[in-house]
Design a protein around this motif. Sequence first.
Motif, PDB file in Angstrom:
ATOM      1  N   MET A 179       0.875  -1.223  -0.004  1.00 10.36           N
ATOM      2  CA  MET A 179       0.201   0.050  -0.088  1.00 10.36           C
ATOM      3  C   MET A 179       0.821   1.289   0.107  1.00 10.36           C
ATOM      4  SD  MET A 179      -2.976  -1.558   0.441  1.00 10.36           S
ATOM      5  CE  MET A 179      -4.181  -0.549   0.996  1.00 10.36           C
ATOM      6  N   ASP A 180       0.834   2.013  -1.190  1.00  9.18           N
ATOM      7  CA  ASP A 180       1.590   3.106  -1.215  1.00  9.18           C
ATOM      8  C   ASP A 180       0.723   4.352  -0.762  1.00  9.18           C
ATOM      9  OD1 ASP A 180       3.801   1.994  -1.770  1.00  9.18           O
ATOM     10  OD2 ASP A 180       3.810   2.604  -3.940  1.00  9.18           O
ATOM     11  N   THR A 181       1.110   5.168   0.167  1.00  6.79           N
ATOM     12  CA  THR A 181       0.151   6.309   0.444  1.00  6.79           C
ATOM     13  C   THR A 181       1.119   7.725   0.492  1.00  6.79           C
ATOM     14  OG1 THR A 181      -1.097   4.967   1.920  1.00  6.79           O
ATOM     15  CG2 THR A 181      -1.317   7.489   2.248  1.00  6.79           C
ATOM     16  N   GLY A 182       0.852   8.598  -0.342  1.00  9.60           N
ATOM     17  CA  GLY A 182       1.625   9.922  -0.507  1.00  9.60           C
ATOM     18  C   GLY A 182       1.708  10.814   0.682  1.00  9.60           C
ATOM     19  N   GLY A 183       2.369  11.600   1.007  1.00 13.23           N
ATOM     20  CA  GLY A 183       2.470  12.505   1.794  1.00 13.23           C
ATOM     21  C   GLY A 183       3.776  13.489   1.777  1.00 13.23           C
ATOM     22  N   VAL A 184       3.658  14.395   2.848  1.00 14.79           N
ATOM     23  CA  VAL A 184       4.721  15.481   2.602  1.00 14.79           C
ATOM     24  C   VAL A 184       6.098  14.877   3.367  1.00 14.79           C
ATOM     25  CG1 VAL A 184       5.325  17.737   3.339  1.00 14.79           C
ATOM     26  CG2 VAL A 184       3.098  17.212   2.664  1.00 14.79           C
ATOM     27  N   GLU A 185       7.173  15.015   2.668  1.00 12.16           N
ATOM     28  CA  GLU A 185       8.401  14.566   3.078  1.00 12.16           C
ATOM     29  C   GLU A 185       8.864  15.256   4.337  1.00 12.16           C
ATOM     30  OE1 GLU A 185      11.491  15.788   0.199  1.00 12.16           O
ATOM     31  OE2 GLU A 185      12.663  13.813   0.698  1.00 12.16           O
ATOM     32  N   LYS A 186       9.312  14.446   5.234  1.00 13.09           N
ATOM     33  CA  LYS A 186       9.975  14.831   6.483  1.00 13.09           C
ATOM     34  C   LYS A 186       8.991  15.537   7.500  1.00 13.09           C
ATOM     35  CE  LYS A 186      14.359  15.653   4.131  1.00 13.09           C
ATOM     36  NZ  LYS A 186      15.142  16.656   4.164  1.00 13.09           N
ATOM     37  N   ILE A 187       7.388  15.508   7.116  1.00 11.05           N
ATOM     38  CA  ILE A 187       6.490  16.235   7.736  1.00 11.05           C
ATOM     39  C   ILE A 187       5.468  15.361   8.189  1.00 11.05           C
ATOM     40  CG2 ILE A 187       4.817  18.165   7.705  1.00 11.05           C
ATOM     41  CD1 ILE A 187       6.791  19.878   6.442  1.00 11.05           C
ATOM     42  N   THR A 188       4.846  14.269   7.184  1.00 11.48           N
ATOM     43  CA  THR A 188       3.786  13.452   7.386  1.00 11.48           C
ATOM     44  C   THR A 188       4.295  12.566   8.376  1.00 11.48           C
ATOM     45  OG1 THR A 188       2.713  14.041   5.683  1.00 11.48           O
ATOM     46  CG2 THR A 188       1.970  11.883   6.395  1.00 11.48           C
ATOM     47  N   PRO A 189       3.829  12.262   9.630  1.00 11.06           N
ATOM     48  CA  PRO A 189       4.223  11.154  10.434  1.00 11.06           C
ATOM     49  C   PRO A 189       3.779   9.663   9.910  1.00 11.06           C
ATOM     50  CG  PRO A 189       3.036  12.916  11.655  1.00 11.06           C
ATOM     51  CD  PRO A 189       2.770  13.018  10.363  1.00 11.06           C
ATOM     52  N   VAL A 190       4.565   8.846  10.174  1.00 10.97           N
ATOM     53  CA  VAL A 190       4.158   7.373   9.993  1.00 10.97           C
ATOM     54  C   VAL A 190       4.201   6.689  11.434  1.00 10.97           C
ATOM     55  CG1 VAL A 190       5.060   5.096   8.990  1.00 10.97           C
ATOM     56  CG2 VAL A 190       5.227   7.496   7.596  1.00 10.97           C
ATOM     57  N   VAL A 191       2.997   6.135  11.734  1.00 12.62           N
ATOM     58  CA  VAL A 191       2.997   5.509  12.958  1.00 12.62           C
ATOM     59  C   VAL A 191       2.559   3.866  12.894  1.00 12.62           C
ATOM     60  CG1 VAL A 191       1.797   7.669  13.889  1.00 12.62           C
ATOM     61  CG2 VAL A 191       0.369   5.791  13.015  1.00 12.62           C
ATOM     62  N   ALA A 192       2.982   3.264  13.983  1.00 11.36           N
ATOM     63  CA  ALA A 192       2.763   1.815  14.073  1.00 11.36           C
ATOM     64  C   ALA A 192       1.264   1.618  13.738  1.00 11.36           C
ATOM     65  CB  ALA A 192       3.150   0.933  15.205  1.00 11.36           C
ATOM     66  N   ALA A 193       0.868   0.619  12.817  1.00 12.45           N
ATOM     67  CA  ALA A 193      -0.459   0.239  12.416  1.00 12.45           C
ATOM     68  C   ALA A 193      -0.956  -0.608  13.502  1.00 12.45           C
ATOM     69  CB  ALA A 193      -0.395  -0.357  11.089  1.00 12.45           C
TER      70      ALA A 193
END
Length: 509
Positions: A179-193
């Motif tokens: 699953m590829d989800t776009g976002g803002v580099e260095k700003i959109t946080p990735v969290v544990a699912a």
Amino acid sequence: MRAKTLVCCLAIAVVCGCAGIIRRDSHRDFTPIVRFVDLNIGESQVVTLSNGKTVRVKLLDVKTRRDTDNHVWRSTAVVDIDGEKADVIMTTFNLPKTVGNCQIDCIATKNYVDTSFENYWEIHKDARFRLWPKGSPWIEPGTFMYPVANSRWLAANVGYSNVPAAPRPNGKFYYHAGMDTGGVEKITPVVAATDGLVVQLGTGHLSQADHPPILPRYDVIYLRDDRGWYYRYSHLSFIDPSLKLGERVKMGRRLGYLGKEGESGGWTHLHFEIKTPTPDGKLYGTQDAYAYFHQGYREQYRPPIMAVAQPRTIANVGEEFELDASRSWSEKPVRSYEWLIDGETIAEGIKVPLTYGEPGSHQVRLKVTDIDGNYDYDFSGFNVSAPGQARISPRSRDAQTSATRATRRRGAGVQAFFYPSLDVKPGDPVVFSSRGNGGDGFDHYDFDDGTTTTVRSNIDMAEHAENGYAFTVHHFAKPGHYFVKVTRTDPTTGRTGGTTLDVPVGMKP
Ligand SMILES: [Zn+2]
């Protein structure tokens, strides 16, 4: 409404005396509520569901829609469940469907493997199914979360499931897996699912023999949860420095920030992939996560309605195809499905048949409204091709060669993202990032509130260039849905391409 069948697990991290290193804890694995079965055409199996009831599943046929280059665009398994026949379209925005006493979806079919660069699914029979009891959640409630924080459903360019992505040598093809989800580099946080054990942290990892699916790489984290499933988080710009290898993390824990590191093709996105044991228990294969994304997002944000115009579709000149909003979801009955094609043509209906006489690429906007007036938008598109014309989906540049990437970053067009995309209030700062095609050039923003700006992006075309993306911050003064248009003009051809972002301000999810 939903049965609370939370699984009890002992949350005890065992810390050993030596140097404060956390070693593998005493968590006990549990059996997930989903069941998996692989079948060949003509084969049937009796499957015991998580509620103890059994169903007999028989695979009758697999129907394949290929384009003229032989790539699979749609795969439909025809099944018989306890005497009831049904078509099950392979995932890629399709949720499980109820047939008889169970819910079923199809997460892999072997027809992909003939042309696929890799058998990510480790499928060796004709089709792989997941099964749940009728009315059951798809994953244990409260155990799975949308892994991109403060981000609205389909707010960004996504590449979910097995969409054809790019050609590979020897006539092979790269179908996406994960699953590829776009976002803002260095700003959109990735969290544990999920809750899970950190089994790989960049190049550091626990024993590969104990955790076979891990693939050490500087931008990748792997977690293992108590279902025994492995979760890959790739292309991170930063890994949270407080994370420790061998640590147990809670669902929602920040793992790092979204980026374009590794084999990202130069576009900022999270690649999220679940690796689970194959039904025979011998290997690990990719398990589709779309249904879990959907359930996790609904549990977290309780949206009344979710519009889905995906996936992009293809057609030949003169061939009839349809726009299809039936993958949308709504708590209440839907009042209307409204389509806007290329910003000018309006059509209504859950399915809209179309035929085009000329080749071209087209954009669509879908608005779904329920009987209470709640509404949601999604953006998608379709490509109409002349015979022999390439049909590659333009959405993913994942894992191509450098040469291919450079070639594809020529021409009109731009990738644009924004953050946050949930719970934005009037006056809040919203960060936009964009990277235009064609090398050094300018991306033009129309914020749909009477203001515009221009930024310079892709100054360096290298995949991981620091000055690849340009950033701008905007404040919307009033509540509303803003359709922000980001465009880029190719200096050599003068052609303009662009993308539209739906920015809800002062709105509920
Ligand atoms: Zn990916």
